[in-house]
Design a protein around this motif. Structure first.
Motif: not given
Length: 136
Positions: A18-19, A21-27, A72-76, A95-103
Protein backbone atom coordinates in the motif's frame (compact mmCIF):
# COMPACT_ATOMS: atom_id res chain seq x y z
CA UNK A 1 -3.14 4.61 2.38
CA UNK A 2 -4.52 2.26 4.95
CA UNK A 3 -5.91 3.41 8.30
CA UNK A 4 -8.15 0.89 9.97
CA UNK A 5 -9.19 -0.99 13.07
CA UNK A 6 -10.36 -4.49 12.14
CA UNK A 7 -11.34 -7.81 13.67
CA UNK A 8 -9.63 -9.88 10.97
CA UNK A 9 -6.04 -11.09 10.52
CA UNK A 10 -3.52 -8.45 9.38
CA UNK A 11 -0.96 -8.72 6.60
CA UNK A 12 2.23 -6.67 6.86
CA UNK A 13 2.89 -7.39 3.15
CA UNK A 14 -0.42 -5.73 2.27
CA UNK A 15 0.70 -2.63 4.18
CA UNK A 16 4.07 -2.63 2.41
CA UNK A 17 2.32 -2.87 -0.96
CA UNK A 18 0.00 0.00 0.00
CA UNK A 19 2.93 2.40 0.57
CA UNK A 20 4.86 1.47 -2.58
CA UNK A 21 5.93 4.59 -4.46
CA UNK A 22 8.40 4.98 -7.34
CA UNK A 23 9.91 8.03 -5.63
CA UNK A 24 10.51 6.15 -2.38
CA UNK A 25 13.99 4.86 -1.64
CA UNK A 26 12.85 3.01 1.48
CA UNK A 27 9.90 1.10 2.84
CA UNK A 28 10.00 0.15 6.50
CA UNK A 29 7.36 -2.03 8.10
CA UNK A 30 6.53 -3.20 11.59
CA UNK A 31 4.55 -6.14 12.91
CA UNK A 32 3.43 -6.03 16.54
CA UNK A 33 3.04 -9.74 17.31
CA UNK A 34 1.33 -11.42 20.26
CA UNK A 35 4.05 -13.05 22.38
CA UNK A 36 3.68 -15.95 24.79
CA UNK A 37 4.80 -14.10 27.93
CA UNK A 38 4.59 -10.81 29.79
CA UNK A 39 6.22 -9.80 33.02
CA UNK A 40 7.63 -13.27 33.61
CA UNK A 41 4.22 -14.94 33.20
CA UNK A 42 3.06 -17.20 30.38
CA UNK A 43 0.29 -15.76 28.20
CA UNK A 44 -2.22 -17.91 26.32
CA UNK A 45 -4.18 -15.24 24.44
CA UNK A 46 -4.97 -11.55 24.16
CA UNK A 47 -8.14 -9.66 23.51
CA UNK A 48 -8.12 -6.11 22.16
CA UNK A 49 -11.15 -3.89 22.65
CA UNK A 50 -11.44 -0.57 20.85
CA UNK A 51 -13.34 2.58 21.71
CA UNK A 52 -15.80 3.66 18.97
CA UNK A 53 -13.48 6.60 18.18
CA UNK A 54 -10.52 4.30 17.38
CA UNK A 55 -11.07 4.31 13.57
CA UNK A 56 -11.13 8.12 13.55
CA UNK A 57 -8.00 8.35 15.70
CA UNK A 58 -6.02 5.94 13.49
CA UNK A 59 -7.12 7.89 10.39
CA UNK A 60 -5.93 11.14 12.01
CA UNK A 61 -2.56 9.55 12.78
CA UNK A 62 -2.09 8.36 9.20
CA UNK A 63 -3.03 11.78 7.81
CA UNK A 64 -0.67 13.49 10.25
CA UNK A 65 2.30 11.28 9.39
CA UNK A 66 1.60 11.18 5.65
CA UNK A 67 1.61 15.01 5.56
CA UNK A 68 5.22 15.18 6.76
CA UNK A 69 7.85 16.32 4.26
CA UNK A 70 9.71 13.39 2.75
CA UNK A 71 7.03 10.84 3.65
CA UNK A 72 5.47 9.29 0.56
CA UNK A 73 2.83 7.05 2.15
CA UNK A 74 1.70 5.52 5.44
CA UNK A 75 -0.39 2.44 6.23
CA UNK A 76 -1.49 1.33 9.71
CA UNK A 77 -3.97 -1.22 11.02
CA UNK A 78 -4.71 -2.42 14.54
CA UNK A 79 -6.58 -5.61 15.17
CA UNK A 80 -9.30 -6.00 17.77
CA UNK A 81 -10.95 -9.12 19.16
CA UNK A 82 -9.42 -12.33 20.43
CA UNK A 83 -5.86 -13.01 19.19
CA UNK A 84 -3.62 -16.02 19.67
CA UNK A 85 0.12 -16.28 20.17
CA UNK A 86 1.92 -15.24 16.98
CA UNK A 87 -0.97 -13.19 15.55
CA UNK A 88 -0.22 -9.69 14.26
CA UNK A 89 -1.96 -7.08 16.43
CA UNK A 90 -0.44 -3.99 14.77
CA UNK A 91 0.76 -3.67 11.18
CA UNK A 92 2.50 -0.52 9.92
CA UNK A 93 4.45 0.51 6.85
CA UNK A 94 5.90 3.81 5.68
CA UNK A 95 7.71 4.87 2.55
CA UNK A 96 10.18 7.76 2.38
CA UNK A 97 12.99 8.90 0.17
CA UNK A 98 15.73 7.61 2.50
CA UNK A 99 16.09 4.65 4.88
CA UNK A 100 17.05 6.57 8.01
CA UNK A 101 13.95 8.68 7.74
CA UNK A 102 11.77 5.61 7.08
CA UNK A 103 13.04 3.84 10.21
CA UNK A 104 12.55 6.95 12.35
CA UNK A 105 9.06 7.68 11.02
CA UNK A 106 7.91 4.08 11.44
CA UNK A 107 9.24 3.91 15.01
CA UNK A 108 7.55 7.18 15.93
CA UNK A 109 4.32 6.04 14.28
CA UNK A 110 4.24 2.86 16.35
CA UNK A 111 4.87 4.87 19.53
CA UNK A 112 2.08 7.33 18.68
CA UNK A 113 -0.38 4.53 17.89
CA UNK A 114 0.35 2.93 21.26
CA UNK A 115 0.04 6.31 22.99
CA UNK A 116 -3.05 7.76 21.30
CA UNK A 117 -5.17 4.92 19.92
CA UNK A 118 -8.01 4.08 22.34
CA UNK A 119 -7.57 0.31 22.29
CA UNK A 120 -7.18 -1.75 25.44
CA UNK A 121 -5.63 -5.17 25.91
CA UNK A 122 -6.83 -8.07 28.08
CA UNK A 123 -4.14 -10.68 28.72
CA UNK A 124 -5.03 -14.22 29.72
CA UNK A 125 -2.33 -16.17 31.57
CA UNK A 126 -1.80 -19.93 31.71
CA UNK A 127 -2.93 -20.00 35.35
CA UNK A 128 -6.35 -18.66 34.28
CA UNK A 129 -5.81 -15.17 35.65
CA UNK A 130 -6.26 -12.18 33.38
CA UNK A 131 -5.37 -8.50 33.43
CA UNK A 132 -6.29 -5.41 31.46
CA UNK A 133 -3.41 -3.33 30.13
CA UNK A 134 -3.39 0.33 29.03
CA UNK A 135 -6.85 1.01 30.42
CA UNK A 136 -7.74 4.51 31.57
Amino acid sequence: MIARVVDAPLSVAEHEDAVADKAAGAVVSFAGVVRDHDGGRSVTELEYVGHPSAPDVIAELVEEFAARPGVHAVAVSHRIGLLGIGDVALACAVSTSHRGEAFAVCAELVDEVKKRLPIWKRQVFTDGEEEWVACP
